[in-house]
Design a protein around this motif. Structure first.
Motif, short mmCIF file in Angstrom:
data_model
loop_
_atom_site.label_atom_id
_atom_site.label_comp_id
_atom_site.label_asym_id
_atom_site.label_seq_id
_atom_site.Cartn_x
_atom_site.Cartn_y
_atom_site.Cartn_z
N ASN A 136 0.85 -1.19 0.00
CA ASN A 136 0.00 0.00 0.00
C ASN A 136 0.88 1.24 0.00
O ASN A 136 1.80 1.37 0.82
N ILE A 137 0.61 2.16 -0.92
CA ILE A 137 1.40 3.39 -1.01
C ILE A 137 0.47 4.59 -1.14
O ILE A 137 -0.71 4.46 -1.49
N SER A 138 1.01 5.75 -0.88
CA SER A 138 0.23 6.99 -0.97
C SER A 138 0.17 7.47 -2.42
O SER A 138 0.91 7.00 -3.29
N PHE A 139 -0.70 8.42 -2.66
CA PHE A 139 -0.85 9.01 -3.99
C PHE A 139 0.47 9.64 -4.43
O PHE A 139 0.91 9.50 -5.57
N GLU A 140 1.12 10.36 -3.50
CA GLU A 140 2.39 11.02 -3.80
C GLU A 140 3.49 10.01 -4.09
O GLU A 140 4.33 10.21 -4.98
N GLU A 141 3.51 8.90 -3.34
CA GLU A 141 4.54 7.88 -3.57
C GLU A 141 4.37 7.24 -4.94
O GLU A 141 5.36 6.90 -5.61
N ALA A 142 3.13 7.06 -5.36
CA ALA A 142 2.89 6.51 -6.70
C ALA A 142 3.37 7.47 -7.77
O ALA A 142 3.90 7.06 -8.81
N ALA A 143 3.19 8.76 -7.53
CA ALA A 143 3.59 9.77 -8.51
C ALA A 143 5.10 9.94 -8.57
O ALA A 143 5.68 10.11 -9.66
N LYS A 144 5.75 9.87 -7.43
CA LYS A 144 7.18 10.17 -7.36
C LYS A 144 8.06 8.92 -7.35
O LYS A 144 9.26 8.99 -7.66
N GLY A 145 7.51 7.77 -6.98
CA GLY A 145 8.31 6.57 -6.81
C GLY A 145 8.83 6.47 -5.38
O GLY A 145 8.97 7.49 -4.69
N CYS A 146 9.12 5.28 -4.91
CA CYS A 146 9.61 5.08 -3.55
C CYS A 146 10.17 3.67 -3.39
O CYS A 146 10.09 2.85 -4.32
N THR A 147 10.72 3.39 -2.24
CA THR A 147 11.20 2.05 -1.91
C THR A 147 10.41 1.52 -0.72
O THR A 147 10.26 2.22 0.29
#
Length: 386
Positions: A136-147
């Motif tokens: 599960n990830i946030s809207f911003e994490e989906a837009a920016k990418g994350c680990t």
């Protein structure tokens, strides 16, 4: 005895002028219908099966068929001196040019007809199954990418026995029953030949090996189920419901085969302000009645932070403007989508007496040039009723 037999053409259900192909098709159909393995304990079916085979054995042979057409059953019955009849050595379980009969019976009985098929090597390398997990990830994490780190339950090679299933210092042995094949063959002799069937070896359960001293950690299975943590790189621009595939991170293979893959299902939490369509972002910005009428500088939130935007004089409810390049990073490509901002004009409530008087005075000083849309609408209504 020959007088009590049914006509061979009647038995196969064909005309006396039937071709070889028609005879073969009729025999194929009847053999399937009456075969003893499909009708266990049915004496009548067994009798019919023998009758069908006898009829085809005669009619598929040009010489015997000619004698049968001329003399009837007496022409092919050795007791009448014609020789070469059924039971005198002509059948013997050999179907002659009908060599594909094994395919017919194999599809029903799982084994061969007079030989049989063999299972694949139980000790051959096999690929492991794919494992799955969700993140599960946030809207911003989906837009920016994350680990992210996810917990995965999967099957791995036992680290105690190295996958052999045998206790350290011992080895497995070849199964003495199936001799390592993982299957056993049984044969049944019938008046029409030898029927063979192959089944999984009960002694080794199809593995072809016997472990006398099983590993205490995996109980002789060679693999264990456990939970591990895996780091997952979430690429910028990924969307809700998409799947990330990590090669070789699934269940370990068998007998040295490759591991399966790990499939990560991505769930993106909704955002309180932004909505997404493709790589574009949409939001609504409320402004006051006065700001819409007079114009104003407003602050607009974006995924890259706040930006200033000038609302022009006379902005209407529902007007939309675009912020180029303020959308979401395109997945695996350069560039971004855009952000679209929709204007929502808020009408004031709970006005004081003084505010109401001011608005009334404003209304009294207004003319049609201040309300073009209203004037156009009223003109249409007037035309409609005139």
């Amino acid at each position: 005895m020959a007088d009590n037999k049914r006509d061979y053409y009647e038995v196969l259900g064909v005309d006396r002028s039937a071709s070889e192909d028609e005879l073969k098709k009729a025999y194929r159909k009847a053999a399937k219908k009456y075969h003893p393995d499909l009708n266990p304990g049915d004496a009548q079916a067994e009798k019919s099966f023998k009758e069908v085979n006898e009829a085809y054995e005669v009619l598929s042979d040009k010489e015997k068929r000619s004698r049968y057409d001329q003399f009837g059953h007496a022409g092919v019955d050795p007791n009448f001196g014609a020789g070469g009849g059924y039971g005198g050595g002509g059948f013997n379980g050999d179907f002659g040019d009908f060599g594909d009969l094994g395919d017919i019976f194999g599809s029903f009985f799982g084994g061969g007809f007079g030989g049989g098929s063999r299972r694949s090597n139980p000790n051959a390398p096999r690929r492991g199954n794919d494992a799955s997990a969700a993140v599960n990830i946030s809207f911003e994490e989906a837009a920016k990418g994350c680990t992210k780190t996810v917990k995965v339950t999967k099957i791995d090679t036992c680290d105690e026995c190295g996958g052999s299933g045998a206790q350290k210092g011992t080895t497995s042995k070849t199964c003495p029953v199936c001799h390592g094949s993982g299957q056993v063959t049984s044969a049944q002799r019938t008046p029409f030949g030898v029927f063979q069937t192959q089944t999984v070896c009960n002694h080794c359960h199809g593995s072809g090996k016997v472990i006398e001293n099983p590993c205490s950690r995996c109980n002789g299975k060679g693999r264990i189920r456990h939970t591990v943590e895996e780091k997952v790189e979430i690429p910028a621009g990924i969307d809700d419901g998409q799947v990330i595939n990590l090669r070789g991170k699934g269940d370990s293979g068998v007998n040295g085969g490759p591991s399966g893959d790990l499939r990560i299902n991505v769930n993106v939490r909704p955002h309180p302000i932004f909505q997404r369509s493709g790589y574009d972002v949409f939001c609504e910005i409320p402004i006051t009645f006065t700001e819409a009428a007079l114009g104003a500088d407003i602050t607009v939130p974006t995924l890259d932070g706040k930006v200033k935007f000038t609302i022009h004089e006379g902005t209407q409810p529902g007007d939309e403007f675009k912020l180029k390049g303020k959308g979401i990073q395109r997945l695996n490509y350069s560039g971004k989508g855009d952000q679209y901002v929709k204007i929502v004009v808020e009408i004031p409530k709970n006005l004081s007496r003084e505010q109401k008087e001011i608005l009334k005075n404003f209304q009294n000083t207004s003319s049609d040039k201040n309300y073009k849309t209203q004037k156009s609408f009223m003109d249409k209504i007037k035309d409609f009723f005139d």
